[in-house]
Design a protein around this motif. Structure first.
Motif, PDB file in Angstrom:
ATOM      1  N   SER A 150      49.264  -4.338  61.889  1.00 56.18           N
ATOM      2  CA  SER A 150      48.912  -4.996  63.146  1.00 56.18           C
ATOM      3  C   SER A 150      47.762  -4.292  63.846  1.00 56.18           C
ATOM      4  CB  SER A 150      50.140  -5.032  64.074  1.00 56.18           C
ATOM      5  OG  SER A 150      51.172  -5.813  63.508  1.00 56.18           O
ATOM      6  N   GLY A 151      47.037  -5.053  64.665  1.00 55.45           N
ATOM      7  CA  GLY A 151      45.885  -4.487  65.355  1.00 55.45           C
ATOM      8  C   GLY A 151      44.882  -3.972  64.345  1.00 55.45           C
ATOM      9  N   ARG A 152      44.381  -2.765  64.588  1.00 51.38           N
ATOM     10  CA  ARG A 152      43.564  -2.115  63.564  1.00 51.38           C
ATOM     11  C   ARG A 152      44.515  -1.553  62.518  1.00 51.38           C
ATOM     12  NH1 ARG A 152      39.998   3.504  64.219  1.00 51.38           N
ATOM     13  NH2 ARG A 152      39.682   3.839  61.995  1.00 51.38           N
ATOM     14  N   PRO A 153      44.488  -2.047  61.293  1.00 48.81           N
ATOM     15  CA  PRO A 153      45.408  -1.551  60.267  1.00 48.81           C
ATOM     16  C   PRO A 153      45.171  -0.064  59.993  1.00 48.81           C
ATOM     17  CG  PRO A 153      44.387  -3.613  59.572  1.00 48.81           C
ATOM     18  CD  PRO A 153      43.647  -3.145  60.790  1.00 48.81           C
ATOM     19  N   GLY A 154      46.158   0.569  59.382  1.00 46.27           N
ATOM     20  CA  GLY A 154      46.022   1.985  59.075  1.00 46.27           C
ATOM     21  C   GLY A 154      47.281   2.534  58.436  1.00 46.27           C
ATOM     22  N   PRO A 155      47.285   3.844  58.178  1.00 51.03           N
ATOM     23  CA  PRO A 155      48.407   4.452  57.464  1.00 51.03           C
ATOM     24  C   PRO A 155      49.562   4.858  58.377  1.00 51.03           C
ATOM     25  CG  PRO A 155      46.678   6.074  57.781  1.00 51.03           C
ATOM     26  CD  PRO A 155      46.165   4.782  58.367  1.00 51.03           C
ATOM     27  N   VAL A 156      50.756   4.796  57.814  1.00 50.82           N
ATOM     28  CA  VAL A 156      51.970   5.300  58.442  1.00 50.82           C
ATOM     29  C   VAL A 156      52.629   6.254  57.454  1.00 50.82           C
ATOM     30  CG1 VAL A 156      54.302   4.709  59.238  1.00 50.82           C
ATOM     31  CG2 VAL A 156      52.350   3.259  59.887  1.00 50.82           C
ATOM     32  N   VAL A 157      53.146   7.369  57.946  1.00 48.59           N
ATOM     33  CA  VAL A 157      53.837   8.338  57.095  1.00 48.59           C
ATOM     34  C   VAL A 157      55.264   8.497  57.611  1.00 48.59           C
ATOM     35  CG1 VAL A 157      53.953  10.745  56.342  1.00 48.59           C
ATOM     36  CG2 VAL A 157      51.739   9.565  56.430  1.00 48.59           C
ATOM     37  N   LEU A 158      56.242   8.337  56.714  1.00 51.26           N
ATOM     38  CA  LEU A 158      57.650   8.510  57.050  1.00 51.26           C
ATOM     39  C   LEU A 158      58.260   9.600  56.176  1.00 51.26           C
ATOM     40  CD1 LEU A 158      58.986   4.850  57.446  1.00 51.26           C
ATOM     41  CD2 LEU A 158      58.288   6.436  59.250  1.00 51.26           C
ATOM     42  N   GLY A 159      58.921  10.556  56.817  1.00 49.46           N
ATOM     43  CA  GLY A 159      59.612  11.607  56.096  1.00 49.46           C
ATOM     44  C   GLY A 159      61.052  11.218  55.809  1.00 49.46           C
ATOM     45  N   LEU A 160      61.519  11.550  54.600  1.00 49.14           N
ATOM     46  CA  LEU A 160      62.858  11.184  54.153  1.00 49.14           C
ATOM     47  C   LEU A 160      63.604  12.437  53.708  1.00 49.14           C
ATOM     48  CD1 LEU A 160      61.792   8.169  51.856  1.00 49.14           C
ATOM     49  CD2 LEU A 160      62.328   8.094  54.321  1.00 49.14           C
ATOM     50  N   PRO A 161      64.439  13.043  54.572  1.00 46.47           N
ATOM     51  CA  PRO A 161      65.204  14.219  54.149  1.00 46.47           C
ATOM     52  C   PRO A 161      66.047  13.906  52.910  1.00 46.47           C
ATOM     53  CG  PRO A 161      65.308  13.968  56.527  1.00 46.47           C
ATOM     54  CD  PRO A 161      64.649  12.729  56.003  1.00 46.47           C
ATOM     55  N   GLU A 162      66.062  14.846  52.001  1.00 46.78           N
ATOM     56  CA  GLU A 162      66.717  14.642  50.708  1.00 46.78           C
ATOM     57  C   GLU A 162      68.187  14.263  50.859  1.00 46.78           C
ATOM     58  OE1 GLU A 162      67.440  17.262  46.597  1.00 46.78           O
ATOM     59  OE2 GLU A 162      66.274  18.061  48.272  1.00 46.78           O
ATOM     60  N   ASP A 163      68.907  14.950  51.725  1.00 54.57           N
ATOM     61  CA  ASP A 163      70.336  14.661  51.872  1.00 54.57           C
ATOM     62  C   ASP A 163      70.579  13.334  52.580  1.00 54.57           C
ATOM     63  OD1 ASP A 163      69.215  15.875  54.133  1.00 54.57           O
ATOM     64  OD2 ASP A 163      71.167  16.543  54.860  1.00 54.57           O
ATOM     65  N   MET A 164      69.680  12.941  53.471  1.00 49.45           N
ATOM     66  CA  MET A 164      69.809  11.650  54.142  1.00 49.45           C
ATOM     67  C   MET A 164      69.783  10.509  53.139  1.00 49.45           C
ATOM     68  SD  MET A 164      67.896   8.777  55.120  1.00 49.45           S
ATOM     69  CE  MET A 164      66.210   9.289  55.047  1.00 49.45           C
ATOM     70  N   LEU A 165      68.974  10.647  52.093  1.00 52.42           N
ATOM     71  CA  LEU A 165      68.855   9.585  51.088  1.00 52.42           C
ATOM     72  C   LEU A 165      70.141   9.403  50.285  1.00 52.42           C
ATOM     73  CD1 LEU A 165      65.237  10.327  49.804  1.00 52.42           C
ATOM     74  CD2 LEU A 165      65.947   8.404  51.236  1.00 52.42           C
ATOM     75  N   ARG A 166      71.014  10.391  50.314  1.00 53.89           N
ATOM     76  CA  ARG A 166      72.294  10.287  49.599  1.00 53.89           C
ATOM     77  C   ARG A 166      73.428   9.798  50.500  1.00 53.89           C
ATOM     78  NH1 ARG A 166      70.450  15.392  47.492  1.00 53.89           N
ATOM     79  NH2 ARG A 166      71.833  16.465  48.974  1.00 53.89           N
ATOM     80  N   ASP A 167      73.189   9.790  51.815  1.00 56.61           N
ATOM     81  CA  ASP A 167      74.225   9.323  52.735  1.00 56.61           C
ATOM     82  C   ASP A 167      74.549   7.855  52.486  1.00 56.61           C
ATOM     83  OD1 ASP A 167      74.347  11.782  53.908  1.00 56.61           O
ATOM     84  OD2 ASP A 167      73.271  11.229  55.733  1.00 56.61           O
ATOM     85  N   VAL A 168      75.816   7.488  52.681  1.00 56.40           N
ATOM     86  CA  VAL A 168      76.266   6.103  52.534  1.00 56.40           C
ATOM     87  C   VAL A 168      76.539   5.530  53.920  1.00 56.40           C
ATOM     88  CG1 VAL A 168      77.994   4.550  51.559  1.00 56.40           C
ATOM     89  CG2 VAL A 168      77.250   6.574  50.269  1.00 56.40           C
ATOM     90  N   VAL A 169      75.904   4.401  54.210  1.00 53.11           N
ATOM     91  CA  VAL A 169      76.068   3.772  55.521  1.00 53.11           C
ATOM     92  C   VAL A 169      76.363   2.292  55.348  1.00 53.11           C
ATOM     93  CG1 VAL A 169      74.577   5.414  56.733  1.00 53.11           C
ATOM     94  CG2 VAL A 169      73.577   3.367  55.713  1.00 53.11           C
ATOM     95  N   ASP A 170      76.894   1.700  56.386  1.00 56.82           N
ATOM     96  CA  ASP A 170      77.214   0.270  56.362  1.00 56.82           C
ATOM     97  C   ASP A 170      76.089  -0.506  57.039  1.00 56.82           C
ATOM     98  OD1 ASP A 170      79.179  -1.853  55.768  1.00 56.82           O
ATOM     99  OD2 ASP A 170      79.148  -2.106  57.950  1.00 56.82           O
ATOM    100  N   VAL A 171      75.549  -1.463  56.341  1.00 59.12           N
ATOM    101  CA  VAL A 171      74.441  -2.267  56.858  1.00 59.12           C
ATOM    102  C   VAL A 171      74.842  -3.734  56.816  1.00 59.12           C
ATOM    103  CG1 VAL A 171      72.037  -2.934  56.564  1.00 59.12           C
ATOM    104  CG2 VAL A 171      72.734  -0.588  56.077  1.00 59.12           C
ATOM    105  N   LYS A 172      74.696  -4.402  57.953  1.00 60.28           N
ATOM    106  CA  LYS A 172      75.101  -5.799  58.032  1.00 60.28           C
ATOM    107  C   LYS A 172      73.972  -6.758  57.658  1.00 60.28           C
ATOM    108  CE  LYS A 172      78.635  -4.939  61.545  1.00 60.28           C
ATOM    109  NZ  LYS A 172      79.105  -5.242  62.929  1.00 60.28           N
TER     110      LYS A 172
END
Length: 554
Positions: A150-172
């Motif tokens: 949106s607007g002027r396009p560009g990069p976004v950087v998101l950090g993903l902690p290793e243990d967070m990626l293994r967590d199990v959550v409920d998504v509706k």
């Protein structure tokens, strides 16, 4: 529905229409790699270096208008990819980089490969964040797509902690696919714009930047033809208007045509469509006075913060190019008619003379003649990529782009970009020729990606201009310190043997007459190939030889 963080990453990517992600595998995001096994909609392209992966994602973002995707690990992996983020930021390319991080329990201990993601990337992105809670992946990753496009396009950087990626959550429910948000011009602004152009005697358009698509380019062609307005394209945006269009007058970039530079200075009204008016497009901020230009200035840009950054316009309009050109194409010509037809015709004549492949050559290879051959033989949809170096001056001056998204190159002047970009282009458009121009210095920064091309079936033709020097730096060195050569000679491998080792077709061109046969053999092979073009180091640019530069420096 219960999902791991890694599975949610792939779920959101699929929801947003992703089909390809570039990266180098890392232990910090094994949960994402595992989830990709069950997501055949997304192809993971394993590059040989994170910088190359980021370049590939940038090229893919340019070609599609959707965020290019890159997945890298923490510390050294993300640091390697930084150059691609810088390209995307300066080029306004939609891109999302996902970075695997250390586990949350180990933060602030200088754990293995720990680094401060926000501190490192915060100034070169539209948004940088860390997702600490897997339940927020749908929210934050969807937001990344919205911000990047949106607007002027560009990069976004998101950090993903290793243990967070293994967590199990409920998504509706996952958020819907985003729609990029672009501003539109106000009716009163269009009235003012029409009045300013109607009052002009020597108007000129500079077109470039992002938020274009094929329709916008077609509308630019119609608008320019109806109003008989000369159109120059900003640095490395030459595919916004066909070079065959009677209003196209060349590129306002590095090594600009002196006649075009003077014409920009002499214009009384300049309409800037999408370009940032950076130093490359303005010849070091000399074509227009800072901060108030002598020319009346209309600056149209998708980012309101860009309007007035350097130049205070007489009329500033915040708009995406698709919306702006859709409005301009319906704008009525002046009631008193067009008064600047000869101005446009003269500018076009200057361009035709400038772009005719007749530059002199000091050695047996004449790059301008080779570009002339490509103009005659390449299909209109062939994609040309390049990195940085003086060799690009021949491409920009003599090649005639005729279709949108046939030029994929970094406005940030990044070496090593051309080969990864050509690979991404071939994977995105396997039915089109993907041609990389590179210098011997530029090519050696990412040549290992030849293996990536072979592994994933990309077909690229590399035109490798080998003059044994870092040409651009040698040029500036000789201007400022003539005859005092330091650090600008290049020792290269046997490129023919190297290409064969990677399983590529190969040819070596030592005189102009050999090029046509070499190119046709490699093109018809159905494989990737390298054409090593041996050029004379005297030929630093089409206008200036090494000896001339030294002589002028005395």
């Amino acid at each position: 529905m219960q999902r791991t963080g890694g599975q949610l990453i792939t779920d959101v990517l699929i929801q947003q229409g992703a089909d390809r992600i570039f990266g180098v595998p890392g232990e910090s995001f094994l949960a994402v790699l595992d989830a990709l096994v069950d997501a055949p909609q997304i192809e993971f392209i394993a590059a040989k270096h994170e910088g190359s992966a980021a370049f590939m994602a940038d090229a893919d973002g340019k070609l599609t208008g959707r965020p290019g995707l890159v997945l890298v690990t923490r510390g050294p992996g993300a640091s390697n990819a930084y150059s691609g983020i810088h390209v995307a930021y300066q080029d306004s390319t939609p891109l999302i980089m996902l970075v695997g991080l250390i586990g949350r329990d180990d933060t602030e201990r200088e754990a293995f490969q720990e680094f401060d993601l926000k501190a490192i990337f915060g100034t070169q992105t539209k948004w940088t964040a860390v997702i600490d809670d897997a339940a927020r992946i749908p929210e934050l990753l969807t937001r990344a797509f919205q911000v990047a496009t949106s607007g002027r396009p560009g990069p976004v950087v998101l950090g993903l902690p290793e243990d967070m990626l293994r967590d199990v959550v409920d998504v509706k429910k996952l958020p819907p696919r985003i729609t990029p948000v672009q501003a539109s011009p106000a009716a009163t602004q269009l009235v003012d714009l029409a009045a300013m152009l109607s009052d002009a005697s020597s108007p000129l358009i500079i077109a470039g930047g992002e938020t274009w698509d094929e329709d916008a380019c077609n509308n630019l062609a119609k608008f320019a033809a109806t109003w008989k307005l000369p159109v120059a394209c900003s640095f490395r945006s030459q595919d916004r208007l066909s070079a065959l269009h009677p209003c196209y007058i060349g590129d306002a970039g590095l090594a600009i045509n002196p006649d075009l530079a003077q014409r920009i200075r002499d214009a009384d009204t300049i309409l800037v469509l999408g370009a940032r008016l950076g130093d490359c497009t303005t010849s070091g901020y000399t074509l227009l006075d800072v901060p108030v230009s002598t020319q009346k200035l209309i600056h149209v840009h998708p980012d309101p913060d860009e309007i007035g950054r350097v130049y205070a316009p007489d009329l500033g309009i915040c708009s995406g190019m698709k919306n702006m050109l859709a409005a301009l194409v319906d704008m009525k010509v002046p009631q008193d008619g067009i008064t600047w037809s000869r101005w446009t015709e003269a500018a076009r004549a200057d361009y035709l003379e400038w772009s005719t492949p007749n530059a002199a050559s000091h050695g047996p290879v004449n790059l301008s003649k080779i570009m002339g051959y490509l103009n005659e033989t390449l299909p209109e949809d062939a994609i040309l990529t390049n990195g940085a170096g003086n060799y690009t001056v021949w491409v920009h001056r003599f090649y005639k782009h005729r279709q949108y998204r046939t030029q994929v190159a970094p406005t940030s002047g990044t070496m090593g970009y051309g080969l990864p970009a050509a690979i991404a282009a071939s994977l995105r458009h396997p039915d089109r020729l993907s041609i990389c121009f590179a210098g011997d210095g530029c090519f050696q920064m990412t040549l290992q990606e030849l293996a990536t091309a072979q592994q994933f079936g990309a077909k690229v033709i590399v035109m490798l201009c080998n003059n044994g020097i870092y040409g651009t730096i040698r040029m500036h060195q000789e201007k400022n310190y003539p005859y005092r050569v330091s650090g600008t000679d290049i020792a290269s491998p046997d490129f023919v043997a190297l290409a064969k080792a990677y399983g590529l077709e190969v040819a070596r061109v030592e005189e102009t007459g050999q090029f046509a046969d070499a190119f046709e053999v490699i093109k018809s092979s159905g494989k990737s190939g390298i054409i090593e073009i041996v050029t004379d180091p005297e030929d630093l640019t089409p206008r200036n030889s090494l000896s001339q530069i030294r002589g002028n420096a005395k």
